[in-house]
Design an enzyme around this catalytic site. Structure first.
Site, short mmCIF file in Angstrom:
data_model
loop_
_atom_site.label_atom_id
_atom_site.label_comp_id
_atom_site.label_asym_id
_atom_site.label_seq_id
_atom_site.Cartn_x
_atom_site.Cartn_y
_atom_site.Cartn_z
N ASP A 227 -7.84 -2.86 10.51
CA ASP A 227 -8.32 -3.84 9.54
C ASP A 227 -8.79 -5.14 10.20
OD1 ASP A 227 -8.94 -4.26 6.87
OD2 ASP A 227 -7.00 -5.14 6.36
N ARG B 161 -10.51 -11.30 1.69
CA ARG B 161 -11.36 -12.36 1.13
C ARG B 161 -10.66 -13.72 1.21
NH1 ARG B 161 -11.72 -9.12 -4.44
NH2 ARG B 161 -11.37 -7.41 -2.97
N LYS C 50 0.84 -1.20 0.00
CA LYS C 50 0.00 0.00 0.00
C LYS C 50 0.87 1.25 0.00
CE LYS C 50 -4.03 -1.71 2.56
NZ LYS C 50 -5.00 -1.48 1.49
N1 BES Z 1 -8.30 -3.49 4.21
C1 BES Z 1 -8.38 -3.11 2.85
C2 BES Z 1 -9.64 -2.31 2.54
C3 BES Z 1 -9.64 -0.89 3.03
C4 BES Z 1 -8.96 0.09 2.34
C5 BES Z 1 -10.37 -0.54 4.12
C6 BES Z 1 -8.99 1.40 2.77
C7 BES Z 1 -10.42 0.76 4.57
C8 BES Z 1 -9.72 1.73 3.89
C9 BES Z 1 -8.40 -4.34 1.94
O1 BES Z 1 -7.63 -5.40 2.39
C10 BES Z 1 -7.82 -3.92 0.63
O2 BES Z 1 -6.69 -3.57 0.58
N2 BES Z 1 -8.64 -3.96 -0.41
C11 BES Z 1 -8.23 -3.57 -1.71
C12 BES Z 1 -8.81 -4.54 -2.71
C13 BES Z 1 -8.25 -4.37 -4.09
C14 BES Z 1 -6.81 -4.76 -4.13
C15 BES Z 1 -9.06 -5.22 -5.03
C16 BES Z 1 -8.72 -2.16 -1.98
O3 BES Z 1 -9.85 -1.83 -1.58
O4 BES Z 1 -7.97 -1.39 -2.53
ZN ZN Z 2 -7.37 -5.54 4.43
MN MN Z 3 -5.61 -5.25 1.78
#
Ligand code: BES
Ligand code: ZN
Ligand code: MN
Length: 505
Positions: free
Chosen positions: A294, A357, A283
């Site tokens: 999270d 997931r 990230k």
């Molecule tokens: N934990 C994150 C989702 C998230 C992001 C929650 C920002 C709150 C704020 C999750 O694990 C994630 O990174 N999801 C990705 C999925 C993508 C790679 C398909 C996302 O939302 O960018």
């Molecule tokens: Zn996550």
């Molecule tokens: Mn993630």
């Protein structure tokens, strides 16, 4: 972790005329000059309050508050009356009552009040039952007392002086049972907040498992923790894959509560990634610290289990919390890796940041063991749900319209609102993989829905199921809500308690 908290108790309105606390708290509605319960107060106090209202000291608008100094009399010891604006009488809602409760705590704390009485209505107002008003008000007050100060050297909480709030009600017995439920629910919310707020270095998967065991101590909840070896035996390739880049091994926490013999249970599943760096699909640095939250889905499940057991509910519930730390270590999964889920389906990991997931797929499959009548999962799953709904509602995706409606109803009452997104079969096409049964990402479009579609593949055929994406509601860095300080909100706990009350009791 939350030790000192003021006692909220019910007293009879009739005792108000001789009340010897520090203050009386009176709700005032806009355009209404007869606040409830004033007739129970000492005559002299009543006069002073009426004069203050006539002089327009408190307009009754939601942001208007006024502290009126009153003289002690033979019958009355109070020196202050706090007038709290509630807005227009016909616009009152459970949420405005909750907010009023939160504000009252803030006012008392700010004014150094130790003990105060709140005049509660015995009438149903704006289509709300007086019992629901007492519930919402006291809940807002209790939740506002929360603070997370474990890592502060100068303990701000010790400055909080409020020791006791007496709710002056017409029916004390009824109020006491409302307060009993409220305390058990609020305890669950505060546990979920504490777990949510703990940083990643302190709360890693095994530590979360220990916290779940601590929670169950003295309660009729059986906790089973699967460690990395158990996960291996069960073929839980998703949880293991997400955890393999971290020095802290993953866990699957299973909590069982039996209040109804052999009846089919409700299963609640919660994502608990104790820190999400994104893994090799790292990230960006901005706000990455917030990925300590999270694990809020798992925290909600643990908090909910506690409240179910404290409430001694006559139902069966199983809580399932898969937990891993998503780190980009030398052993971490790579983009393109193909893993095998406990269900047997293979998954191509195109993006290691879509890890939630992967742990949920094994947890949802594990839920099948318990033959639940309903499965509800909570997960901070996608940033996309924040694009869709902002911070005002969680996304709900389900294979059962009635279940969706039930969750929406519970969301409305608790203000933990949920809003539906469709799981049309065509969306499944976005998850096609060239090499495996499915891919873990479905492209930019409908990101929240394709995540829900992914999960749906691991839910048993015909099983009633709903997925709640709480990425936009699980934490709040704004701190603008009167009953929820900055940080983890504890979202899900009140929603689930209400859902159970409305549908399973
Ligand atoms: N934990 C994150 C989702 C998230 C992001 C929650 C920002 C709150 C704020 C999750 O694990 C994630 O990174 N999801 C990705 C999925 C993508 C790679 C398909 C996302 O939302 O960018
Ligand atoms: Zn996550
Ligand atoms: Mn993630």
């Amino acid at each position: 972790m939350n030790e000192q908290k003021p006692i909220i108790q019910a007293i009879s309105s009739k005792k108000l005329s001789r009340y010897n606390g520090d203050a009386l708290i009176i709700g005032v509605c806009e355009g209404d000059d007869a606040p409830v319960g004033l007739d129970y107060c000492d005559d002299a106090v009543g006069k002073m309050v009426n004069n203050a209202l006539k002089a327009g000291w408190c307009s009754g608008k939601p942001d208007s508050t006024q502290i009126v100094s009153v003289t002690k009399g033979k019958k009355s010891n109070v020196e202050r009356v706090i007038l709290v604006g509630l807005g227009k009488l016909d616009k009152l809602t459970l949420e405005s009552m909750r907010v009023a409760g939160g504000k009252v705590f803030g006012l008392c704390k700010g004014a150094g009040i130790k003990r105060a009485a709140v005049l509660m209505t015995s009438d149903d107002l704006a289509e709300m039952k007086s019992s629901a008003i007492i519930d919402a008000f006291s809940e807002g007050l209790r939740l506002a007392t929360y603070s997370f100060n474990r890592f502060k050297s100068d303990d701000e909480a010790s400055e909080a002086t409020l020791e006791q709030i007496d709710l002056a009600c017409a029916e004390v017995d009824q109020a006491e049972s409302i307060l009993g439920r409220m305390e058990h629910v609020a305890n669950g919310v505060m546990l979920a907040r504490d777990l949510g707020n703990l940083p990643g270095n302190v709360l890693f998967p095994d530590q979360l498992a220990q916290e779940a065991k601590k929670m169950a101590d003295g309660l009729p909840i059986t906790v089973t923790v699967l460690d990395e070896h158990d996960l291996q035996k069960k073929g839980m390739g998703g949880i293991l894959a997400v955890g393999q880049g971290s020095k802290k091994p993953p866990r699957l926490i299973v909590m069982e509560y039996k209040g109804a013999g052999d009846a089919q249970p409700l299963a609640v599943v919660g994502k608990a990634v104790t820190f999400d760096t994104g893994g090799i699909s790292l990230k960006p640095p901005a706000k990455m610290d917030e990925m300590r939250y999270d694990m809020c889905g798992g925290a909600a499940v643990i908090g909910f289990m506690q409240s179910v057991a404290q409430r001694k509910l006559p139902i069966n519930v199983v809580g399932i919390v898969p937990s891993a730390e998503n780190m980009p270590g030398g052993q971490a999964i790579r983009p393109g890796d193909i893993i095998t889920s406990a269900k047997g389906l293979t998954v191509e990991v195109l993006n290691t940041d879509a890890e939630g997931r992967l742990i949920l797929m094994d947890a949802l499959h594990h839920a099948e063991q318990f033959n639940p009548h309903t499965v509800i999962d909570f997960a901070t799953l996608t940033g996309a749900v924040i694009v869709a709904l902002g911070n005002q509602a969680s996304g709900v995706m389900s294979n059962d319209e009635a279940l969706t409606a039930q969750l929406q109803e519970a969301g409305k009452d608790t203000h933990e609102r949920v809003w539906p997104l469709p799981l049309f079969p065509e969306y499944q096409d976005q998850l096609k993989s060239v090499a495996a049964d499915l891919a873990n990402v479905g492209g930019r479009e409908a990101g929240t829905i394709t995540a829900g579609c992914f999960l749906s593949r691991f839910v048993g055929e015909g099983r009633r199921w709903a997925h709640l994406d709480i990425a936009g509601t699980a934490w709040d860095m704004g701190g603008k809500c009167a009953y929820s300080p900055k940080g983890a909100v504890g979202v899900g706990v009140r929603l689930l308690n209400r859902f159970v009350d409305q549908n399973l009791l």
